[in-house]
Design a protein around this motif. Sequence first.
Motif, mmCIF file in Angstrom:
data_model
loop_
_atom_site.group_PDB
_atom_site.id
_atom_site.type_symbol
_atom_site.label_atom_id
_atom_site.label_comp_id
_atom_site.label_asym_id
_atom_site.label_seq_id
_atom_site.Cartn_x
_atom_site.Cartn_y
_atom_site.Cartn_z
ATOM 1 N N PHE A 1 0.796 -1.222 0.000
ATOM 2 C CA PHE A 1 0.000 0.000 0.000
ATOM 3 C C PHE A 1 0.835 1.282 0.000
ATOM 4 C CE2 PHE A 1 -3.103 -3.102 1.419
ATOM 5 C CZ PHE A 1 -4.243 -2.709 0.741
ATOM 6 N N THR A 2 2.119 1.186 0.359
ATOM 7 C CA THR A 2 2.948 2.397 0.385
ATOM 8 C C THR A 2 4.191 2.268 -0.485
ATOM 9 O OG1 THR A 2 4.202 1.674 2.340
ATOM 10 C CG2 THR A 2 2.165 2.893 2.735
ATOM 11 N N THR B 1 -13.113 5.549 2.276
ATOM 12 C CA THR B 1 -12.016 5.307 1.334
ATOM 13 C C THR B 1 -12.241 4.069 0.459
ATOM 14 O OG1 THR B 1 -10.778 3.960 2.938
ATOM 15 C CG2 THR B 1 -10.382 6.349 2.944
ATOM 16 N N TYR C 1 -11.057 1.250 0.827
ATOM 17 C CA TYR C 1 -9.928 0.315 0.805
ATOM 18 C C TYR C 1 -9.101 0.334 2.096
ATOM 19 C CZ TYR C 1 -6.785 4.272 0.052
ATOM 20 O OH TYR C 1 -6.087 5.445 0.206
ATOM 21 N N ASN C 2 -9.139 1.434 2.834
ATOM 22 C CA ASN C 2 -8.294 1.554 4.022
ATOM 23 C C ASN C 2 -8.983 0.907 5.228
ATOM 24 O OD1 ASN C 2 -6.604 2.263 6.120
ATOM 25 N ND2 ASN C 2 -6.301 4.356 5.419
ATOM 26 N N TYR C 3 -8.640 -0.338 5.485
ATOM 27 C CA TYR C 3 -9.254 -1.088 6.582
ATOM 28 C C TYR C 3 -8.271 -1.316 7.737
ATOM 29 C CZ TYR C 3 -6.717 -4.823 4.186
ATOM 30 O OH TYR C 3 -5.742 -5.573 3.589
ATOM 31 N N SER C 4 -7.121 -0.662 7.706
ATOM 32 C CA SER C 4 -6.076 -0.928 8.694
ATOM 33 C C SER C 4 -6.536 -0.633 10.124
ATOM 34 C CB SER C 4 -4.810 -0.129 8.368
ATOM 35 O OG SER C 4 -5.111 1.248 8.228
#
Length: 200
Positions: free
Chosen positions: A27-28, A174, A176-179
């Motif tokens: 992701f980064t 988002t 997608y951002n499930y962190s």
Amino acid sequence: MLSFSIGPCRIQAEFTFFALIAFCCIFTGAKGGLACFAAVCIHETAHLAVMGAMGVWPAKVVLSALGCRIETNGQNDLTDRQNIWISLAGPGANWLSFIIAYVLGFDGSAFWGASFALALTHSLPIEPLDGGLALRYFLRGKYAYEKAEQISRVISTILLVPLAILGFSILLRTRYNYSLLALSIYLMLYLVMKWDYTQP
């Protein structure tokens, strides 16, 4: 699980540790993954450095997605106050890295962001994060063992509810951002399992 020894100390790296690094890389990018790894190394080195300064050396270090669990051989029992300092050393080192990176003009960099994320997360008074462990050791100095454990568990649960709601809100926004939501669920499961194991 990867396992090896450095002198008398046994090092174990669990699957979740490698999953976290892979997650950061996906992701980064590779630079973000390297920055996360550097921030984690600073975090854990701070824990070990404070332990060493107190004359206590680990017999076993277990690396996971939430950091590392350090086990001693029991020859040097730590006081609650010493455990508080050891617990806070990790996020403290990340806050210091975050500030230094900002002062040097690296604000906005991957390392700056990773340091902030790790510092903020482990400052939360939620078990088994460092802030939660520090709170538990602090309460042990004020109350009986069982009452301190109960208060620590209640505080962790209360704080996890808005954290999970925020994580779910971020996921919806988002897509997608499930962190944060994943972290909240993991911590909830940890508290439930710990409660089950400690019941008579």
